[in-house]
Design a protein around this motif. Structure first.
Motif, short mmCIF file in Angstrom:
data_model
loop_
_atom_site.label_atom_id
_atom_site.label_comp_id
_atom_site.label_asym_id
_atom_site.label_seq_id
_atom_site.Cartn_x
_atom_site.Cartn_y
_atom_site.Cartn_z
N GLY A 9 -30.75 9.21 18.62
CA GLY A 9 -30.89 10.37 19.51
C GLY A 9 -30.16 11.43 18.91
N GLY A 10 -29.90 11.54 17.30
CA GLY A 10 -29.31 12.61 16.67
C GLY A 10 -27.69 12.61 16.84
N ARG A 11 -27.27 11.99 17.69
CA ARG A 11 -25.93 12.12 18.02
C ARG A 11 -25.00 11.76 16.86
N PRO A 12 -23.57 12.05 16.66
CA PRO A 12 -22.74 11.65 15.69
C PRO A 12 -22.48 10.17 15.93
N PRO A 13 -22.50 9.35 14.80
CA PRO A 13 -22.12 8.08 14.75
C PRO A 13 -20.79 7.90 15.39
N VAL A 14 -20.49 6.70 16.30
CA VAL A 14 -19.40 6.46 16.72
C VAL A 14 -18.68 5.01 16.02
N GLY A 15 -17.83 5.37 15.21
CA GLY A 15 -17.32 3.99 14.49
C GLY A 15 -16.14 3.42 15.11
N LEU A 16 -15.63 2.26 14.50
CA LEU A 16 -14.22 1.74 15.17
C LEU A 16 -13.52 1.59 13.78
N SER A 17 -12.22 2.18 13.95
CA SER A 17 -11.15 1.82 13.02
C SER A 17 -10.73 0.63 12.80
N THR A 18 -10.58 -0.19 11.75
CA THR A 18 -10.03 -1.25 11.51
C THR A 18 -8.59 -1.69 12.01
N SER A 19 -8.03 -0.58 12.20
CA SER A 19 -6.75 -0.61 12.62
C SER A 19 -6.70 -0.73 14.15
N THR A 27 -11.24 -8.35 9.10
CA THR A 27 -12.46 -9.09 9.28
C THR A 27 -12.91 -9.03 10.89
N ALA A 28 -11.78 -9.35 11.69
CA ALA A 28 -11.80 -9.24 13.09
C ALA A 28 -12.39 -8.04 13.49
N ALA A 29 -11.92 -6.91 12.94
CA ALA A 29 -12.59 -5.61 13.41
C ALA A 29 -14.13 -5.54 13.08
N PHE A 30 -14.63 -5.95 11.81
CA PHE A 30 -15.96 -5.93 11.91
C PHE A 30 -16.99 -6.70 12.74
N GLU A 31 -16.36 -7.78 13.16
CA GLU A 31 -16.84 -8.77 14.05
C GLU A 31 -16.93 -8.09 15.60
N ILE A 32 -15.68 -7.37 15.91
CA ILE A 32 -15.53 -6.72 17.13
C ILE A 32 -16.82 -5.60 17.12
N ALA A 33 -16.70 -4.72 16.02
CA ALA A 33 -17.58 -3.57 16.01
C ALA A 33 -19.08 -3.98 16.04
N GLY A 34 -19.47 -5.09 15.53
CA GLY A 34 -20.94 -5.61 15.43
C GLY A 34 -21.30 -6.12 16.71
N ARG A 35 -20.33 -6.80 17.49
CA ARG A 35 -20.79 -7.24 18.83
C ARG A 35 -20.78 -6.18 19.85
N GLU A 62 -22.45 -6.68 4.95
CA GLU A 62 -23.74 -7.36 4.75
C GLU A 62 -23.90 -8.64 5.69
N HIS A 63 -22.79 -9.14 6.08
CA HIS A 63 -22.64 -10.50 7.12
C HIS A 63 -22.77 -9.91 8.60
N TYR A 64 -22.08 -8.79 8.94
CA TYR A 64 -22.01 -8.45 10.15
C TYR A 64 -23.31 -7.25 10.54
N ARG A 252 -8.87 -7.11 24.24
CA ARG A 252 -8.69 -6.09 23.29
C ARG A 252 -10.19 -5.53 23.15
N GLU A 253 -11.40 -6.37 23.19
CA GLU A 253 -12.54 -5.91 23.31
C GLU A 253 -12.90 -5.09 24.63
N HIS A 254 -12.24 -5.48 25.66
CA HIS A 254 -12.53 -4.53 26.81
C HIS A 254 -12.01 -3.37 26.73
N GLU A 255 -10.86 -2.82 25.92
CA GLU A 255 -10.35 -1.70 25.71
C GLU A 255 -11.15 -0.83 24.70
N LEU A 256 -11.82 -1.58 23.88
CA LEU A 256 -12.63 -0.92 22.64
C LEU A 256 -14.16 -0.85 23.30
N ALA A 257 -14.49 -1.57 24.15
CA ALA A 257 -15.62 -1.36 24.62
C ALA A 257 -15.73 0.01 25.66
#
Length: 278
Positions: A9-19, A27-35, A62-64, A252-257
């Motif tokens: 939709g042309g909106r800015p991407p929303v990323g997740l800091s690994t912090s 590694t857990a941050a990549f997994e959470i971001a992907g899920r 590449e993995h996630y 943790r995932e609830h807060e990030l979702a």
């Protein structure tokens, strides 16, 4: 410069800091971001060896299937020994190398500490020169005053507020705005076209840098996101939320979702506050 790729939709991407995954790993941050469906991650270069290794990070991408949008240089007080103890420019240069290797267009840096006199003396010019030589955007982050025994301590040079310093690109951190007693929407407007990157979080205005889920504090988080959407912001919005007290991965995932849903809702909404699109 590596352009930030817009999301659906042309909106800015929303990323997740690994912090956000701490005390879990990078590694857990990549997994959470992907899920959860984040558009990418910001790598906080930290004591986790994976965060310091471009090859390991590439394998996670590449993995996630989650790209690296930005790299946060190890310029925090607690990361002073990473990539060499006595060379702050070396840390920033290495961060730019890692970002370029991973296809990330932005490196987030903090202003120098007051005691880093030589580094601070040439910081503004050095940042501009490094941007020109690497093609990576160096976005200097707004910080906040340190306080001890009721007195403000001068910790950063030339200061914690980058508004009137000659940086070409800035990062807005909404929790830092709260801790410094500033209004993040006013800062967004003051930064103007120099605003290149956003750390999405919240704060109540206490002396502690809280990094709350947006909407849980007192900052106008929704209005900031609506302003970004209305003005065609082309940078990334990165969740930088403290989940250390979460009781396990599910909490943790609830807060990030919640954070991701908040970002997407308000980046898609029209500006509703007076002058938000000005």
């Amino acid at each position: 410069m590596h352009p930030v790729q817009p999301a659906a939709g042309g909106r800015p991407p929303v990323g997740l800091s690994t912090s956000c995954s701490y005390p879990e790993s990078t590694t857990a941050a990549f997994e959470i971001a992907g899920r959860l469906g984040y558009d990418g991650v910001e790598v906080m270069v930290w004591t986790d060896p994976v965060s310091q290794d471009a090859g390991a990070l590439r394998r996670l991408v590449e993995h996630y299937g989650v790209p690296v949008l930005s790299v946060h240089a190890p310029t925090l007080l607690l990361t002073q020994r990473i990539w060499g103890r006595g060379d702050p420019w070396g840390k920033v240069e290495k961060s730019c190398e890692v970002a370029a290797e991973l296809g990330a267009g932005t490196v987030v840096v903090h202003p120098p500490f007051r005691w880093q006199r030589e580094y601070a003396a040439g910081f503004v010019e050095g940042v501009r020169a490094l941007e020109a030589s690497t093609g990576v955007v160096l976005a200097v982050e707004n910080m906040f005053p340190w306080r001890a025994r009721g007195r403000e301590v001068v910790a950063y040079a030339p200061g914690w507020d980058p508004t009137h310093v000659g940086y070409d690109h800035l990062t807005l951190d909404l929790s830092h705005a709260a801790t410094s007693g500033r209004n993040s929407l006013e800062l967004t407007r003051a930064f103007g076209e120099r605003l290149a990157h956003v750390h999405l979080c919240d704060g109540s205005g206490s002396m502690k840098d809280e990094h709350l889920v947006p909407g849980d504090g007192a900052q106008p988080c929704a209005e900031v996101l609506q302003h970004l959407a209305a003005t065609g912001f082309t940078g990334a919005v990165v969740a930088e939320v403290n989940t250390r007290r979460a009781r396990g991965r599910a909490a943790r995932e609830h807060e990030l979702a919640r954070t991701l849903a908040f970002a997407r809702e308000h980046l898609a909404a029209p500006a509703t506050t007076p002058g938000a699109g000005a």
